[in-house]
Design an enzyme around this catalytic site. Structure first.
Site, short mmCIF file in Angstrom:
data_model
loop_
_atom_site.label_atom_id
_atom_site.label_comp_id
_atom_site.label_asym_id
_atom_site.label_seq_id
_atom_site.Cartn_x
_atom_site.Cartn_y
_atom_site.Cartn_z
N GLY A 103 0.83 -1.20 0.00
CA GLY A 103 0.00 0.00 0.00
C GLY A 103 0.86 1.24 0.00
O GLY A 103 2.07 1.17 0.25
N CYS A 130 5.32 -6.37 1.69
CA CYS A 130 5.76 -4.98 1.60
C CYS A 130 5.12 -4.15 2.72
O CYS A 130 5.40 -4.38 3.88
CB CYS A 130 5.45 -4.46 0.21
SG CYS A 130 6.53 -3.11 -0.24
N TYR A 131 4.21 -3.23 2.39
CA TYR A 131 3.56 -2.46 3.45
C TYR A 131 2.90 -3.40 4.46
O TYR A 131 2.93 -3.14 5.67
CB TYR A 131 2.52 -1.49 2.86
CG TYR A 131 1.74 -0.72 3.90
CD1 TYR A 131 2.33 0.34 4.58
CD2 TYR A 131 0.42 -1.07 4.22
CE1 TYR A 131 1.63 1.03 5.56
CE2 TYR A 131 -0.28 -0.38 5.20
CZ TYR A 131 0.33 0.67 5.86
OH TYR A 131 -0.36 1.35 6.83
N HIS A 217 7.77 -8.34 -3.65
CA HIS A 217 6.44 -8.67 -4.19
C HIS A 217 6.46 -10.03 -4.88
O HIS A 217 6.96 -10.15 -5.99
CB HIS A 217 6.01 -7.59 -5.21
CG HIS A 217 5.65 -6.31 -4.55
ND1 HIS A 217 4.39 -6.03 -4.09
CD2 HIS A 217 6.40 -5.23 -4.25
CE1 HIS A 217 4.36 -4.83 -3.55
NE2 HIS A 217 5.57 -4.32 -3.63
N GLU A 219 3.95 -11.58 -6.10
CA GLU A 219 2.85 -11.71 -7.06
C GLU A 219 3.21 -11.24 -8.47
O GLU A 219 2.51 -11.59 -9.42
CB GLU A 219 1.61 -10.94 -6.56
CG GLU A 219 1.72 -9.42 -6.50
CD GLU A 219 2.41 -8.88 -5.25
OE1 GLU A 219 3.12 -9.66 -4.58
OE2 GLU A 219 2.28 -7.69 -4.96
N SER A 271 -26.15 -10.43 -25.09
CA SER A 271 -25.54 -9.46 -26.00
C SER A 271 -24.72 -10.16 -27.07
O SER A 271 -24.27 -9.54 -28.02
CB SER A 271 -24.61 -8.54 -25.19
OG SER A 271 -23.51 -9.29 -24.73
N GLY A 272 -24.52 -11.46 -26.89
CA GLY A 272 -23.63 -12.17 -27.81
C GLY A 272 -22.22 -12.25 -27.23
O GLY A 272 -21.39 -12.99 -27.70
N GLY A 273 -21.96 -11.47 -26.18
CA GLY A 273 -20.65 -11.47 -25.53
C GLY A 273 -20.55 -12.61 -24.53
O GLY A 273 -21.56 -13.22 -24.16
N VAL A 274 -19.33 -12.87 -24.06
CA VAL A 274 -19.10 -14.05 -23.24
C VAL A 274 -19.74 -13.94 -21.85
O VAL A 274 -20.29 -14.91 -21.34
CB VAL A 274 -17.60 -14.41 -23.19
CG1 VAL A 274 -16.77 -13.29 -22.62
CG2 VAL A 274 -17.35 -15.68 -22.40
N ASP A 275 -19.71 -12.75 -21.26
CA ASP A 275 -20.21 -12.63 -19.88
C ASP A 275 -21.70 -12.94 -19.79
O ASP A 275 -22.14 -13.74 -18.97
CB ASP A 275 -19.94 -11.24 -19.30
CG ASP A 275 -18.48 -10.85 -19.41
OD1 ASP A 275 -17.65 -11.77 -19.55
OD2 ASP A 275 -18.17 -9.65 -19.35
N SER A 276 -22.48 -12.29 -20.65
CA SER A 276 -23.93 -12.51 -20.58
C SER A 276 -24.26 -13.95 -21.01
O SER A 276 -25.19 -14.56 -20.49
CB SER A 276 -24.69 -11.50 -21.44
OG SER A 276 -24.39 -11.66 -22.80
N ALA A 277 -23.47 -14.51 -21.92
CA ALA A 277 -23.71 -15.87 -22.37
C ALA A 277 -23.48 -16.86 -21.23
O ALA A 277 -24.28 -17.77 -21.00
CB ALA A 277 -22.78 -16.21 -23.54
N LYS A 417 -12.04 -12.45 -15.74
CA LYS A 417 -12.46 -12.73 -17.12
C LYS A 417 -12.02 -14.12 -17.60
O LYS A 417 -12.80 -14.85 -18.20
CB LYS A 417 -11.87 -11.67 -18.05
CG LYS A 417 -12.37 -11.74 -19.47
CD LYS A 417 -13.68 -11.03 -19.61
CE LYS A 417 -14.21 -11.02 -21.02
NZ LYS A 417 -15.44 -10.24 -21.13
#
Ligand code: XMP
Length: 561
Positions: A103, A130-131, A217, A219, A271-277, A417
């Site tokens: 942070g 770290c922090y 770090h 990550e 919508s045809g997009g992956v999320d709504s599908a 995603k």
């Protein structure tokens, strides 16, 4: 401002990577690894038992989400919480350990944000980064001071002679990425130094109570063995079993959606997009025909898109879909509109109107399903608005719930995603849909400069179809974030055969990106560009010139409008 100091540590003219660069390259590495990854086999997915969570306490580092992502890559569920989250919220996650993030504050300053007392009182393992390390040093009775020498960038980590499960399988000296100024002057009682670097005698500290601090770090991609270290923390220190798989997620979610919905009715916009599908498919699996999907053709979609989407959902997956062809209505609304933002507003408003009309026809509806993703949740939480009030502007469903008094179902709100993509594959969605490049809600309207007409839409569809076709042929589709054609309102002179032509100028845009916040123009092979250009001028009679967009974002945006 430890991490933000990074940029001014450049002592030479050489460009030093900023924290943003490191973050992006780490996500890129994850995405590349995931590109070829297959979802876990059903048998493997059935590591029985309740969900186990590593709780990432966020102190505002840019990397907090990345830590969460890294832990989940090890098939252990991780969730980020604010540093002042109440115990009830954390307890409901069934925590197995805590990670205190980095942070921008300084732990020795008065008023610096600290970890809640339950972190230490729970007796669970803690890893401060770290922090986060300085916080635990301060809270457990050690001493933190401003460092005389800043340590930024890569350095070598050497282990002390104290053995620790954190370092199992890690070869040393090991490259690690540092970004700090403050340092631990005195460790809290019961702690020992486990590793050191040239400038940090206490680069890692640990106690017998399974509390650890890292000055570097783990990550980020610049700490090559960092993921092993995080995995060691999750498995060897916290005792997690690794049951975070998409297979488990599906069974858990189906159960939860059934309980939530009962015998209520759900609507969802496709919508045809992956999320709504993915969301629609998951809910359909849970409650079948209690879900109705509304699919609006706004007349601004690409060639064959409407038919393909409809076929997948109606014919392959057997879902109930109310299809509305709104082409004429949208075109009418867009008549004479040239300003990009006005286009967006017109399309959004018309969409809401149609959606409302369709919902009304269904009688009483109880729930609205949304494809909100984890980064959206984080973004809305950090922007201070209520998390649950956040409605994705994507595909313009915004504004509906307040009026229609619908409860929200957001089954993928804690997924990233690429997890949603994996989920889509596991749910049996076609690869083509799961890996579809993002497509904006306002569709082709913001890829036609100036007024949108049906003639221009057809020209753009033809050009865009060729671009897609060639990109897929060249196996570039998945590597590129977005690829598309833009129809400008510029006309220029050309010559074809013996004739002078005066045709449209088409721009080609292809970018690489991780999150659309920044993007670089893609260094496409010349022969692919040549084929695209040739085919467009030969096959689309209204176009006689093609240009390639070689600007990045920033300063440009991905879309032209
Ligand atoms: P820009 O052009 O701002 O785009 O660099 C970033 C990402 O957002 C998409 N985009 C939109 N998506 N409604 C959407 O649903 C919109 O109005 C919109 N404008 C841009 C764009 O395609 C890119 O992925």
């Amino acid at each position: 401002m430890e991490e933000d100091r990074a940029e001014d540590t450049a002592e030479t003219n050489r460009r030093v990577a900023t924290t943003g660069d490191i973050e992006v390259s780490t996500y890129l590495e994850i995405a590349e690894e995931k590109g070829g990854a297959q979802p876990a086999a059903a048998a493997e997915a059935e590591v029985a038992g309740e969900r186990e969570t590593i709780v990432v306490v966020d102190f505002g580092s840019q990397y907090s989400l990345l830590i969460t992502r890294r832990i989940r890559e090890c098939q252990v569920y991780a969730e980020m919480v604010e540093h002042d989250a109440p115990w009830e919220r954390v307890a409901s996650l069934n925590p197995k350990g805590f990670i205190l993030s980095g942070g921008p504050a300084s732990a020795y300053e008065p008023g610096a944000p600290l970890a809640p007392s339950y972190v230490y009182e729970s007796g669970l393992p803690v890893l401060g980064i770290c922090y986060g390390m300085q916080v635990l040093a301060r809270q457990l009775g050690g001493q933190v001071t401003p460092g005389v020498k800043r340590e930024y960038g890569q350095t070598l980590l050497h282990l002390s002679d104290v053995e620790s499960p954190l370092f199992a399988g890690i070869e040393t000296p090991s490259q690690v990425w540092m970004s700090h100024a403050d340092r631990i002057e005195a460790m809290p009682p019961g702690f020992r130094a486990l590793a050191y670097t040239e400038n940090s005698p206490i680069a890692v500290m640990g106690s017998d109570n399974r509390v650890f601090g890292l000055q570097f770090h783990p990550e980020v991609v610049h700490t090559p063995q960092g993921k092993t270290l995080l995995k060691n923390f999750a498995f060897r220190v916290c005792g997690c079993r690794g049951n975070w798989t998409m297979g488990n997620f599906i069974s858990e979610s189906v159960e939860r959606i059934r309980q939530q919905v009962g015998d209520g009715k759900v609507i969802s916009a496709l919508s045809g997009g992956v999320d709504s599908a993915v969301v629609a498919t998951l809910i359909h699996r849970a409650v079948g025909d209690q879900l109705t999907c509304i699919y609006v053709n706004n007349g601004l979609l690409r060639r064959e898109e409407v038919e393909r989407t409809f076929n997948v959902f109606r014919l392959n997956l057997g879902m109930q879909i109310n299809f509305v062809d709104g082409t004429d209505r949208f075109l009418k609304r867009l008549k004479g509109v040239t300003d990009p933002e006005r286009k967006r507003i017109a399309i959004g408003q018309e969409f809401i109107k149609i959606f409302e009309e369709e919902a009304k026809k269904l009688g009483k509806v109880d729930f609205l399903a949304q494809g909100t993703l984890y980064p959206d949740v984080i973004e809305s939480a950090s922007s201070g608005s209520s998390v649950s009030a956040k409605i994705k502007t994507h595909h313009n469903v915004g504004g509906l719930p307040a009026k229609m008094v619908l409860k929200l179902i957001e089954p993928v709100r804690y997924l990233f995603k690429d997890e949603v993509r994996q989920l889509g594959i596991e749910l049996g969605l076609p690869e083509e849909m799961v890996w579809r490049q993002p497509f904006p809600g306002p569709g082709l309207a913001i890829r036609i400069i100036g007024e949108v007409t049906s003639e221009k839409l057809e020209i753009l569809r033809s050009a865009d179809f060729i671009v897609m076709n060639e990109i897929k042929q060249a196996q570039l589709y998945r590597q590129l974030w977005q690829t598309f054609a833009v129809l400008t309102d510029v006309r220029s002179v050309g010559v074809m055969g013996d004739h002078r032509t005066y045709g449209y100028l088409v721009g080609i845009r292809a970018v690489t990106s991780q999150d659309a916040m920044t993007a670089d123009w893609a260094r496409m092979p010349y022969d692919v560009l040549a084929r695209i250009s040739n085919r467009i001028v030969n096959e689309v009679p209204e176009v006689n010139r093609v240009v390639y967009d070689i600007t990045s974002k920033p300063p440009s945006t991905i879309e032209w409008e």
